[in-house]
Motif scaffolding. Sequence first.
Motif, mmCIF file in Angstrom:
data_model
loop_
_atom_site.group_PDB
_atom_site.id
_atom_site.type_symbol
_atom_site.label_atom_id
_atom_site.label_comp_id
_atom_site.label_asym_id
_atom_site.label_seq_id
_atom_site.Cartn_x
_atom_site.Cartn_y
_atom_site.Cartn_z
ATOM 1 N N TYR A 139 25.441 84.465 57.983
ATOM 2 C CA TYR A 139 24.269 84.957 58.711
ATOM 3 C C TYR A 139 23.307 83.821 59.040
ATOM 4 C CZ TYR A 139 20.059 87.359 60.020
ATOM 5 O OH TYR A 139 18.946 87.766 60.718
ATOM 6 N N ALA A 140 23.034 82.966 58.042
ATOM 7 C CA ALA A 140 22.082 81.884 58.256
ATOM 8 C C ALA A 140 22.562 80.941 59.351
ATOM 9 C CB ALA A 140 21.869 81.103 56.960
ATOM 10 N N ALA A 141 23.880 80.778 59.470
ATOM 11 C CA ALA A 141 24.423 79.847 60.449
ATOM 12 C C ALA A 141 24.602 80.473 61.826
ATOM 13 C CB ALA A 141 25.770 79.303 59.965
ATOM 14 N N PHE A 142 24.641 81.808 61.908
ATOM 15 C CA PHE A 142 25.038 82.439 63.158
ATOM 16 C C PHE A 142 23.931 82.457 64.204
ATOM 17 C CE2 PHE A 142 25.659 86.196 65.885
ATOM 18 C CZ PHE A 142 26.896 85.877 66.418
ATOM 19 N N GLU A 143 22.684 82.547 63.791
ATOM 20 C CA GLU A 143 21.606 82.650 64.772
ATOM 21 C C GLU A 143 21.518 81.418 65.667
ATOM 22 O OE1 GLU A 143 18.342 85.700 63.074
ATOM 23 O OE2 GLU A 143 18.178 83.664 62.313
ATOM 24 N N MET B 133 13.695 77.607 67.342
ATOM 25 C CA MET B 133 13.239 78.981 67.159
ATOM 26 C C MET B 133 14.244 79.784 66.335
ATOM 27 S SD MET B 133 11.666 79.648 70.969
ATOM 28 C CE MET B 133 10.907 81.229 70.623
ATOM 29 N N ALA B 134 15.545 79.560 66.588
ATOM 30 C CA ALA B 134 16.566 80.252 65.795
ATOM 31 C C ALA B 134 16.526 79.800 64.348
ATOM 32 C CB ALA B 134 17.947 79.994 66.394
ATOM 33 N N LEU B 135 16.295 78.507 64.129
ATOM 34 C CA LEU B 135 16.203 77.980 62.773
ATOM 35 C C LEU B 135 14.998 78.564 62.047
ATOM 36 C CD1 LEU B 135 17.309 75.995 60.668
ATOM 37 C CD2 LEU B 135 15.934 74.197 61.744
ATOM 38 N N LEU B 136 13.882 78.671 62.747
ATOM 39 C CA LEU B 136 12.680 79.283 62.166
ATOM 40 C C LEU B 136 12.960 80.700 61.697
ATOM 41 C CD1 LEU B 136 9.551 79.592 61.704
ATOM 42 C CD2 LEU B 136 9.450 80.350 64.101
ATOM 43 N N ILE B 137 13.526 81.506 62.564
ATOM 44 C CA ILE B 137 13.741 82.919 62.251
ATOM 45 C C ILE B 137 14.787 83.073 61.150
ATOM 46 C CG2 ILE B 137 14.556 85.109 63.207
ATOM 47 C CD1 ILE B 137 13.369 84.090 65.922
ATOM 48 N N SER B 138 15.844 82.281 61.221
ATOM 49 C CA SER B 138 16.907 82.379 60.230
ATOM 50 C C SER B 138 16.417 81.993 58.839
ATOM 51 C CB SER B 138 18.077 81.481 60.636
ATOM 52 O OG SER B 138 19.092 81.510 59.667
ATOM 53 N N MET B 139 15.768 80.834 58.735
ATOM 54 C CA MET B 139 15.313 80.354 57.429
ATOM 55 C C MET B 139 14.131 81.159 56.902
ATOM 56 S SD MET B 139 17.356 77.940 56.459
ATOM 57 C CE MET B 139 18.630 78.983 57.172
ATOM 58 N N ALA B 140 13.242 81.575 57.785
ATOM 59 C CA ALA B 140 12.084 82.340 57.333
ATOM 60 C C ALA B 140 12.496 83.688 56.767
ATOM 61 C CB ALA B 140 11.097 82.533 58.486
ATOM 62 N N ASN B 141 13.552 84.268 57.313
ATOM 63 C CA ASN B 141 14.008 85.557 56.793
ATOM 64 C C ASN B 141 14.590 85.451 55.393
ATOM 65 O OD1 ASN B 141 13.328 87.509 58.710
ATOM 66 N ND2 ASN B 141 15.010 86.899 60.050
ATOM 67 N N LEU B 142 14.904 84.236 54.950
ATOM 68 C CA LEU B 142 15.332 84.067 53.561
ATOM 69 C C LEU B 142 14.251 84.597 52.620
ATOM 70 C CD1 LEU B 142 16.826 80.467 53.509
ATOM 71 C CD2 LEU B 142 18.061 82.610 53.324
ATOM 72 N N GLY B 143 13.026 84.204 52.893
ATOM 73 C CA GLY B 143 11.932 84.673 52.061
ATOM 74 C C GLY B 143 11.727 86.160 52.198
ATOM 75 N N GLY B 144 11.826 86.670 53.428
ATOM 76 C CA GLY B 144 11.602 88.088 53.656
ATOM 77 C C GLY B 144 12.620 88.965 52.960
ATOM 78 N N TRP C 100 9.570 68.153 61.531
ATOM 79 C CA TRP C 100 8.735 68.665 60.434
ATOM 80 C C TRP C 100 8.021 69.959 60.811
ATOM 81 C CZ3 TRP C 100 3.421 69.246 60.930
ATOM 82 C CH2 TRP C 100 2.827 68.637 62.040
ATOM 83 N N LYS C 101 7.696 70.105 62.092
ATOM 84 C CA LYS C 101 6.955 71.297 62.538
ATOM 85 C C LYS C 101 7.769 72.568 62.295
ATOM 86 C CE LYS C 101 6.425 70.003 66.819
ATOM 87 N NZ LYS C 101 7.208 68.759 66.775
ATOM 88 N N VAL C 102 9.080 72.490 62.468
ATOM 89 C CA VAL C 102 9.937 73.659 62.263
ATOM 90 C C VAL C 102 9.862 74.122 60.813
ATOM 91 C CG1 VAL C 102 12.295 74.527 62.325
ATOM 92 C CG2 VAL C 102 11.492 72.994 64.135
ATOM 93 N N TRP C 103 9.959 73.188 59.886
ATOM 94 C CA TRP C 103 10.017 73.563 58.473
ATOM 95 C C TRP C 103 8.666 74.027 57.940
ATOM 96 C CZ3 TRP C 103 14.678 74.497 57.036
ATOM 97 C CH2 TRP C 103 15.727 73.834 57.661
ATOM 98 N N VAL C 104 7.591 73.467 58.461
ATOM 99 C CA VAL C 104 6.262 73.960 58.087
ATOM 100 C C VAL C 104 6.060 75.376 58.634
ATOM 101 C CG1 VAL C 104 3.774 73.607 58.342
ATOM 102 C CG2 VAL C 104 5.272 71.648 57.905
ATOM 103 N N ALA C 105 6.526 75.607 59.859
ATOM 104 C CA ALA C 105 6.414 76.943 60.450
ATOM 105 C C ALA C 105 7.237 77.962 59.664
ATOM 106 C CB ALA C 105 6.861 76.911 61.911
ATOM 107 N N PHE D 78 17.252 88.876 67.880
ATOM 108 C CA PHE D 78 15.840 88.499 67.861
ATOM 109 C C PHE D 78 15.611 87.062 68.295
ATOM 110 C CE2 PHE D 78 11.896 87.352 65.442
ATOM 111 C CZ PHE D 78 11.026 88.071 66.256
ATOM 112 N N PRO D 79 16.294 86.055 67.718
ATOM 113 C CA PRO D 79 16.077 84.684 68.197
ATOM 114 C C PRO D 79 16.495 84.503 69.646
ATOM 115 C CG PRO D 79 17.953 84.761 66.702
ATOM 116 C CD PRO D 79 17.267 86.091 66.605
ATOM 117 N N GLY D 80 17.497 85.267 70.080
ATOM 118 C CA GLY D 80 17.923 85.157 71.474
ATOM 119 C C GLY D 80 16.857 85.639 72.441
#
Length: 481
Positions: free
Chosen positions: A75-79, A390-401, A262-267, A133-135
């Motif tokens: 899942y993390a890789a597919f977005e 944007m896909a990386l943001l949504i994929s990684m951020a959903n880990l926390g969610g 760095w902006k992606v990972w802070v976001a 969603f990322p699409g």
Amino acid sequence: MESFGHLDEMAILRKIDLHLIPMLALLYVLSFLDRKRNIGNAKLAGLQEDLKLTNNQYNWCLRQRWSTPMFFFTYAAFEIPSNIILKKVRPSIWLPFIMVAWGVVMTLMGIVKDYHGFLIARIVLGVAEAGLFPGVVFYLTNWYTREEIQLRQAMFFSAASLAGAFSRLLAFAIGKMDGVGGLGGWQWTFILEGIVTVLVAFLVLFVLHDFPATATFLSEEEREFVTYRVKYQVHAKQGGRPLVPQNDELQWEFVRAAFSDWKVWVAVIMYWGFVCPVYGISLFLPTIVRELGFKKTSAQLMTIPIYATAAILGIVVSYFADRVGKRSPFIIGPLLFMLIGFLICITCTKPHVVYAEVFIAGAATTPGVPGTITWLSNNLTGTLKRSVGMALLISMANLGGVSCSFPVFYRASDAPHYRLGHGLEIGFICLAIVAWGVLLIGTYRVNKQKEKRISEGALDSVTVEDLSAQGDQAVSFRYVY
């Protein structure tokens, strides 16, 4: 732009809004219903009892994206590949393909017989839906400028809140079908929503427009205008120098650039502050409503005001964010409201007060999600780097969610106060506030450094092609904060 001066820009934008936003919102309503809301509704309709699920098994099924290490990776890789595919394949083909896949899986969920079958179905559902969603959030950036995009992202994302309200009404109605055809109400919930998703996918195949250059609802001159304004929006004008176009090339170096920015990972960290409460609220809200003394059907209806208010607030806040041209003030506000809401939830035991504070915290999540996504998209260019970022943001951020659905967060034994879960949510929100400050100060300082470099002659020895290839690292690019 002077050659397009006779065109009515606002009329063109309204035309684009009318042809894109309702259809995209419908896609997300269906996605959010299938992915998240209907499992809570199905639980109220008897799913847990019929499948004989323990509380921990229910939480594992809810956590559909992370049920196994292999699926976690998938899942993390597919977005990210999905967004790259979207650059190569027409959106009107790729997005319906995703919809058919998850609609079929959703329909089959209505006939599972035990915990293992249900768990496998939830895993496959997560894979099928991962690219939507990322699409869509990337797709919108190909139509609107940086100053217009947050409102449109909010109109799209607010469909999730509307899905929350609509799902309760839908569950209320479908619940009346309990026993029809020998199936339970929760089974009809999955079957009917899955069938509707597949039918809508075939509609999308014919009515969704791909990109401005091929939009049949625009005249030839309007297509040129919309394409031009998006292509040349991101780099600041520098005297009499030619405008710098946005880079549209498909090169792996732009993928690497997104991963190393760095902006992606802070976001990502900032996004956790909104996504985690969204997942958490969906878990404990039914319990809070029951504590108020409402039965199953009435409990469904009592959650509607929260989601409806969130949808309206998300659109209103995003409208003013676009008007002002800033992102950071309209993100810190919702974060602070959420922090106050959860602090009261953790210190108060009265159901009516907790419901009121959940109302405030839940409504504040919706403006923050499109705000965070827009802030990052505003600060990434060319199109491939922005798509991957944007896909990386949504994929990684959903880990926390998704982690908020772990049994250790909102444990059944902690009901109805859930102090541990609320405390962890507060931790995520505080972490997001720190990330907000880092992104604000970082982008401001980089802008100042670029202005200084230009005053020292940094543009004298660089070509337009070089600036375009450098993307947001170019001295001519200005970050939004």
